[in-house]
Design a protein around this motif. Structure first.
Motif, PDB file in Angstrom:
ATOM      1  N   ALA A  36      31.182  37.809  50.488  1.00 47.82           N
ATOM      2  CA  ALA A  36      30.340  37.442  49.345  1.00 47.82           C
ATOM      3  C   ALA A  36      30.769  38.174  48.078  1.00 47.82           C
ATOM      4  CB  ALA A  36      28.871  37.713  49.656  1.00 47.82           C
ATOM      5  N   LEU A  37      32.041  38.051  47.726  1.00 53.75           N
ATOM      6  CA  LEU A  37      32.529  38.661  46.489  1.00 53.75           C
ATOM      7  C   LEU A  37      31.837  38.027  45.292  1.00 53.75           C
ATOM      8  CD1 LEU A  37      36.367  38.880  47.223  1.00 53.75           C
ATOM      9  CD2 LEU A  37      34.646  40.673  47.451  1.00 53.75           C
ATOM     10  N   GLY A  38      31.544  38.845  44.300  1.00 49.26           N
ATOM     11  CA  GLY A  38      30.769  38.345  43.163  1.00 49.26           C
ATOM     12  C   GLY A  38      31.598  37.684  42.091  1.00 49.26           C
ATOM     13  N   ASP A  39      32.891  37.520  42.276  1.00 52.88           N
ATOM     14  CA  ASP A  39      33.743  36.895  41.275  1.00 52.88           C
ATOM     15  C   ASP A  39      34.854  36.134  41.977  1.00 52.88           C
ATOM     16  OD1 ASP A  39      36.101  38.717  41.712  1.00 52.88           O
ATOM     17  OD2 ASP A  39      34.649  40.201  41.013  1.00 52.88           O
ATOM     18  N   GLU A  40      35.703  35.477  41.180  1.00 50.46           N
ATOM     19  CA  GLU A  40      36.806  34.675  41.723  1.00 50.46           C
ATOM     20  C   GLU A  40      38.162  35.279  41.388  1.00 50.46           C
ATOM     21  OE1 GLU A  40      36.499  32.064  43.702  1.00 50.46           O
ATOM     22  OE2 GLU A  40      34.312  32.315  43.671  1.00 50.46           O
ATOM     23  N   ARG A  41      38.195  36.552  41.080  1.00 46.18           N
ATOM     24  CA  ARG A  41      39.457  37.181  40.699  1.00 46.18           C
ATOM     25  C   ARG A  41      40.424  37.278  41.881  1.00 46.18           C
ATOM     26  NH1 ARG A  41      38.508  42.858  38.528  1.00 46.18           N
ATOM     27  NH2 ARG A  41      36.737  42.807  39.985  1.00 46.18           N
ATOM     28  N   THR A  42      41.710  37.291  41.553  1.00 44.98           N
ATOM     29  CA  THR A  42      42.755  37.554  42.534  1.00 44.98           C
ATOM     30  C   THR A  42      43.657  38.659  41.993  1.00 44.98           C
ATOM     31  OG1 THR A  42      44.251  35.877  41.611  1.00 44.98           O
ATOM     32  CG2 THR A  42      42.730  35.167  43.353  1.00 44.98           C
ATOM     33  N   LEU A  87      38.964  48.242  49.430  1.00 50.00           N
ATOM     34  CA  LEU A  87      38.816  47.177  50.425  1.00 50.00           C
ATOM     35  C   LEU A  87      38.617  45.834  49.744  1.00 50.00           C
ATOM     36  CD1 LEU A  87      38.386  46.162  53.319  1.00 50.00           C
ATOM     37  CD2 LEU A  87      35.999  46.882  53.132  1.00 50.00           C
ATOM     38  N   LEU A  88      37.816  45.807  48.687  1.00 49.00           N
ATOM     39  CA  LEU A  88      37.600  44.563  47.946  1.00 49.00           C
ATOM     40  C   LEU A  88      38.898  44.076  47.302  1.00 49.00           C
ATOM     41  CD1 LEU A  88      34.136  45.180  46.234  1.00 49.00           C
ATOM     42  CD2 LEU A  88      34.641  43.984  48.373  1.00 49.00           C
ATOM     43  N   ARG A  89      39.758  44.993  46.904  1.00 48.49           N
ATOM     44  CA  ARG A  89      41.045  44.590  46.337  1.00 48.49           C
ATOM     45  C   ARG A  89      41.873  43.837  47.371  1.00 48.49           C
ATOM     46  NH1 ARG A  89      44.657  46.148  42.167  1.00 48.49           N
ATOM     47  NH2 ARG A  89      46.819  45.661  42.740  1.00 48.49           N
ATOM     48  N   VAL A  90      41.865  44.295  48.617  1.00 45.04           N
ATOM     49  CA  VAL A  90      42.596  43.587  49.675  1.00 45.04           C
ATOM     50  C   VAL A  90      42.053  42.166  49.825  1.00 45.04           C
ATOM     51  CG1 VAL A  90      43.198  43.573  52.123  1.00 45.04           C
ATOM     52  CG2 VAL A  90      43.102  45.740  50.879  1.00 45.04           C
ATOM     53  N   LEU A  91      40.743  42.016  49.770  1.00 41.71           N
ATOM     54  CA  LEU A  91      40.146  40.690  49.898  1.00 41.71           C
ATOM     55  C   LEU A  91      40.535  39.787  48.728  1.00 41.71           C
ATOM     56  CD1 LEU A  91      36.559  41.675  51.129  1.00 41.71           C
ATOM     57  CD2 LEU A  91      38.464  40.810  52.495  1.00 41.71           C
ATOM     58  N   ARG A  92      40.589  40.340  47.532  1.00 47.77           N
ATOM     59  CA  ARG A  92      40.999  39.544  46.367  1.00 47.77           C
ATOM     60  C   ARG A  92      42.474  39.146  46.480  1.00 47.77           C
ATOM     61  NH1 ARG A  92      37.365  43.344  43.668  1.00 47.77           N
ATOM     62  NH2 ARG A  92      35.543  42.165  42.935  1.00 47.77           N
ATOM     63  N   TYR A  93      43.272  40.027  47.052  1.00 52.63           N
ATOM     64  CA  TYR A  93      44.678  39.685  47.299  1.00 52.63           C
ATOM     65  C   TYR A  93      44.774  38.523  48.282  1.00 52.63           C
ATOM     66  CZ  TYR A  93      49.318  40.042  49.417  1.00 52.63           C
ATOM     67  OH  TYR A  93      50.555  39.755  49.928  1.00 52.63           O
ATOM     68  N   LEU A  94      43.981  38.564  49.342  1.00 56.61           N
ATOM     69  CA  LEU A  94      44.004  37.492  50.334  1.00 56.61           C
ATOM     70  C   LEU A  94      43.529  36.173  49.740  1.00 56.61           C
ATOM     71  CD1 LEU A  94      42.626  39.436  53.421  1.00 56.61           C
ATOM     72  CD2 LEU A  94      44.939  38.582  53.116  1.00 56.61           C
TER      73      LEU A  94
END
Length: 242
Positions: A84-90, A154-161
């Protein structure tokens, strides 16, 4: 006509069996023998033939005339939905360069359950994503007491994925059987215990078949020693593969 068959355990790997048919070892991809093996298994076990492999335990498989693809696209999408990330960034990389995380960085998370769940899911995802092997090795060291800083990485890894969700491992149908191996190491990269990390990857022809990131068991007194320890880890893996 096939009269009888006997499966024999491969001594060097408990996951593989030889098929003996009338005292002959059967190999290859002959459809007749494949159907016969399935019939032998159905005689002994309750099983259902689901056809060619497409999806198994979160791992997807597809193929074309050139080879096979293994990926976990649906698994990643489900993981992102649970996060449930609050944005759509990658982001372009799963972790920033030269990051050295400590157990005391940031404030302790009031409830570490989400952190532990996401890291555990990413550990399984590394089965098909060697590009996250390093950051997951780092982040998994803090599952007992994660902090806000660890969670942000950890959230950075998810945005990378999110930006690389369609990447896949490719295994060509025609490839050499030559092993190609690469190793690397950090030096005193852990600020807490001063130990280094070893990493390697192994290709069989054009297919990536093994990779690992692991903390070294002793403190290396030079970058050369750290590299040699990484090479020794790789040599042990290659010896087993051969």
């Amino acid at each position: 006509m096939i009269q009888r068959c006997l499966f024999s355990l491969l001594l060097v790997d408990a996951l593989f069996f030889f098929l003996y048919v009338d005292d002959m070892i059967i190999t290859g991809d002959d459809p007749e023998y494949i159907a016969f093996v399935k019939a032998c298994l159905r005689d002994q076990f309750l099983m259902t033939d689901l056809g060619p492999l497409r999806y198994f335990l979160g791992i997807e498989v597809s193929s074309n005339s050139d080879g096979f693809f293994i990926f976990q696209e649906k698994y990643i999408q489900d993981l992102l939905a649970r996060a449930a990330l609050g944005d759509e960034r990658t982001v372009e990389t799963p972790m920033e360069l030269n990051v050295k995380l400590r157990p005391t960085d940031g404030d302790p998370l009031p409830d570490p359950t989400r952190y532990r769940h996401l890291v555990g899911s990413l550990v399984y995802l590394a089965v098909t994503h060697p590009d996250i092997s390093y950051p997951i090795h780092i982040l998994s060291q803090f599952v007992s007491a994660p902090t806000t800083v660890h969670y942000s990485h950890l959230l950075r890894v998810l945005r990378y994925l999110r930006g690389t969700v369609t990447r896949r491992l490719f295994f060509p149908r025609s490839s050499s059987l030559q092993l190609q191996c690469y190793s690397d190491a950090t030096w005193v990269s852990d600020p807490t215990d001063r130990r280094s990390l070893s990493a390697y990857c192994v290709f069989l022809g054009g297919s990536l078949i093994a990779w690992k990131t692991k903390k070294q068991t002793a403190v290396s007194r030079s970058s050369v020693e750290a590299e040699l320890r990484a090479m020794a880890l790789l040599i042990a893996e290659v010896t087993w593969l051969r």
